[in-house]
Design a protein around this motif. Structure first.
Motif, PDB file in Angstrom:
ATOM      1  N   ARG A 169       0.746  -0.984  -0.004  1.00 33.82           N
ATOM      2  CA  ARG A 169      -0.043   0.055  -0.036  1.00 33.82           C
ATOM      3  C   ARG A 169       0.815   1.336  -0.051  1.00 33.82           C
ATOM      4  O   ARG A 169       0.309   2.272  -0.671  1.00 33.82           O
ATOM      5  CB  ARG A 169      -0.900   0.188   1.181  1.00 33.82           C
ATOM      6  CG  ARG A 169      -1.829  -1.147   1.492  1.00 33.82           C
ATOM      7  CD  ARG A 169      -2.633  -0.852   2.755  1.00 33.82           C
ATOM      8  NE  ARG A 169      -3.868  -1.893   2.348  1.00 33.82           N
ATOM      9  CZ  ARG A 169      -4.808  -1.499   1.443  1.00 33.82           C
ATOM     10  NH1 ARG A 169      -4.877  -0.710   0.906  1.00 33.82           N
ATOM     11  NH2 ARG A 169      -5.739  -2.640   1.361  1.00 33.82           N
ATOM     12  N   ARG A 210      -8.710   1.223  -3.533  1.00 32.84           N
ATOM     13  CA  ARG A 210     -10.060   1.750  -2.709  1.00 32.84           C
ATOM     14  C   ARG A 210     -10.353   3.187  -2.971  1.00 32.84           C
ATOM     15  O   ARG A 210      -9.385   4.028  -3.091  1.00 32.84           O
ATOM     16  CB  ARG A 210      -9.535   1.475  -1.025  1.00 32.84           C
ATOM     17  CG  ARG A 210     -10.316   0.444  -0.765  1.00 32.84           C
ATOM     18  CD  ARG A 210      -9.993   0.439   0.696  1.00 32.84           C
ATOM     19  NE  ARG A 210      -9.606  -0.967   1.302  1.00 32.84           N
ATOM     20  CZ  ARG A 210      -9.610  -1.402   2.473  1.00 32.84           C
ATOM     21  NH1 ARG A 210     -10.035  -0.834   3.265  1.00 32.84           N
ATOM     22  NH2 ARG A 210      -9.067  -2.793   2.556  1.00 32.84           N
ATOM     23  N   LEU A 263      -3.942   2.355   4.691  1.00 37.28           N
ATOM     24  CA  LEU A 263      -5.296   2.434   5.277  1.00 37.28           C
ATOM     25  C   LEU A 263      -5.181   3.776   6.476  1.00 37.28           C
ATOM     26  O   LEU A 263      -4.086   3.925   7.038  1.00 37.28           O
ATOM     27  CB  LEU A 263      -5.727   1.196   6.074  1.00 37.28           C
ATOM     28  CG  LEU A 263      -5.811   0.201   5.122  1.00 37.28           C
ATOM     29  CD1 LEU A 263      -6.329  -1.187   6.145  1.00 37.28           C
ATOM     30  CD2 LEU A 263      -6.728   0.292   4.097  1.00 37.28           C
TER      31      LEU A 263
END
Ligand code: HEM
Length: 447
Positions: free
Chosen positions: A6, A15, A51
């Motif tokens: 990520r 996302r 995230l």
């Protein structure tokens, strides 16, 4: 399933951010040295895909046209290793994409028409004031360079209830990417037996295995391509007054009337209820239920009696209705990150001349196999679906002479489909991974 890195992928790829407002800046670089210096100063602010514990107030992302990669000093052998369609850019592909007549490049906004764009920088934000503040900051940095010039700006903003301008809820169906760690939602990946699995990451990210088990073709060197993807940007003007007139007129003789015809064109009722699951009426408990509003296939409805074969969402993702065993459909999926632009036309109003529509943004490992295929074969043609020359009513290159077929006994024909959506410009971009951005900037060993 290995997890994706990520920290090395730009945000909003695997996302969606789901921020309410955004501004795209289109930038031209005067020379490579100052371009790389600007990128070195900016890269620390670029948002990656890690995230969030708490959602930030804004996010920044940076993508390049092929001319932009050249302008920032990427080596010629590397530039030549990019796929032809990216090298050519959207303008050169216009005829093939159906961008003709009022949609042809001659009518595009000047920065798209003149091929001036090197970089697209996108700021997303949690509120209009946060966006304005960040845009001021961003423009000040650019002004300090003297040689980087903003040649275009485009605002976009979500409308109430995530509707697009024709009145349908948008942003419901997205492919799920393997390694993202998200629980599989029924309907969002690939149907296997009675369950669903995520699509292999290489369909959307370079340097990962795709649905064929191979690595997608990628530019050289590998370090430039790794965790990058291609971004297609299109400014699509929607003629809302014409859409309303068209719907009202064609629905006059249609059993089920206007809302039923609107649902047949889209494959969803305006609140998002899939007509494959609920053909007779919208079902609010279904439309907003993320576990169920994508949980359908067309394999039991090959005739299209529940959802017409030519409905927008069925053309755009035929699921198990064509080439299922050969995984054909899985190779043409798109991650969509678009947002509407312009103020909505109030109900009952006639055309007010305001420019409004969709900033269509999609991502994938191959512009040609994903976006261009879907636009040309599934939107602009009906052959694959045994629909002859029928085009998608919303996103096809209609010219007022074609029809849409609504299957049934007897079938219903929506006649003389006008061009409801006009292309006002667009281009093909490469969205590098974070380390690749540092390489391009010269901070790491350059490509
Ligand atoms: C102004 C033009 C367009 C409008 C108003 C529009 C609107 C919509 C809406 C309301 C949905 C249903 C919500 C959802 O499933 O997320 C949808 C789905 C979709 N659209 Fe469009 N769209 C437009 C253009 C396009 C174009 C040009 C493409 C591709 C070339 C495209 C590809 C898709 C795909 C892939 C889906 C998801 C289908 C599924 O997975 O079931 N759309 N669109």
């Amino acid at each position: 399933m290995p997890h994706i890195d990520r920290a090395d992928i730009q945000g909003n790829v695997v996302r969606g951010y789901r921020f309410p407002v955004a501004r795209h800046f289109f930038i031209r670089m005067g020379d490579a040295t100052s371009g790389r210096r600007w990128l070195r100063d900016t890269v620390d602010f670029v948002t990656n895909a890690e995230l969030w514990d708490e959602k930030p107030g804004w996010a920044l992302n940076i993508a390049f046209t092929h001319a932009g990669l050249r302008a920032v000093g990427v080596q010629p052998q590397s530039l030549d290793s990019f796929p032809a369609e990216f090298q050519q850019g959207m303008r050169a592909r216009a005829q093939m994409l159906g961008d003709t007549g009022g949609s042809s490049p001659a009518h595009w906004e000047s920065h798209f028409r003149d091929g001036d764009i090197h970089v697209m920088a996108t700021l997303n934000a949690s509120a209009p004031d946060r966006l304005a503040e960040r845009c001021d900051w961003f423009e000040r940095i650019l002004a300090g360079t003297e040689t980087l010039q903003i040649v275009g700006r485009q605002d976009a903003a979500r409308l109430a209830e995530s509707r697009e301008h024709f009145g349908y809820v948008d942003g419901l169906s997205q492919p799920l990417v393997a390694g993202d760690g998200m629980p599989t939602r029924r309907g969002q990946g690939v149907k296997e037996g009675s369950g669903w699995r995520a699509l292999r990451a290489g369909e959307f990210l370079l340097g990962h295995h795709d649905e064929t088990g191979q690595m997608p073709l990628a530019p050289q060197p590998t370090a430039l391509a790794q965790n990058g993807t291609y971004l297609v940007y299109r400014k699509l003007h929607q003629d809302v007054a014409l859409f309303r007139r068209f719907l009202a007129d064609r629905a006059r003789a249609y059993a089920g009337a206007e809302e039923k015809l609107a649902a047949a064109l889209m494959g969803r009722w305006r609140d998002g209820t899939p007509i494959e699951r609920s053909p007779d009426a919208a079902d609010p408990s279904l439309g907003f239920d993320l576990q169920r509003n994508n949980d359908f296939t067309y394999g039991e409805d090959l005739d299209g009696f529940r959802c017409p074969v030519g409905a927008h969402i069925r053309r755009a993702n035929p699921r198990d209705a064509i080439g299922f065993r050969h995984k054909m459909v899985h190779r043409h999926r798109l991650i969509r990150r678009g947002m509407p632009y312009g103020n909505p036309l109030s109900p009952g109003s006639d055309d007010d001349g305001v420019d409004r529509g969709l900033i269509f943004v999609c991502l994938g490992a191959s512009i040609q196999r994903q976006f261009e295929f879907v636009q040309t074969q599934w939107m602009n043609d009906g052959n694959i679906f045994a629909l002859g020359a029928d085009k998608d009513v919303l996103a096809g290159d209609n010219d007022g002479t074609g029809k849409m077929t609504v299957q049934g006994r007897p079938p219903w024909f929506v006649a003389a489909v006008p061009r409801l959506v006009t292309t006002k410009g667009g281009d093909y971009f490469f969205l590098p991974g974070i380390r690749a951005l540092r390489r391009i900037s010269g901070e790491l060993q350059p490509p």
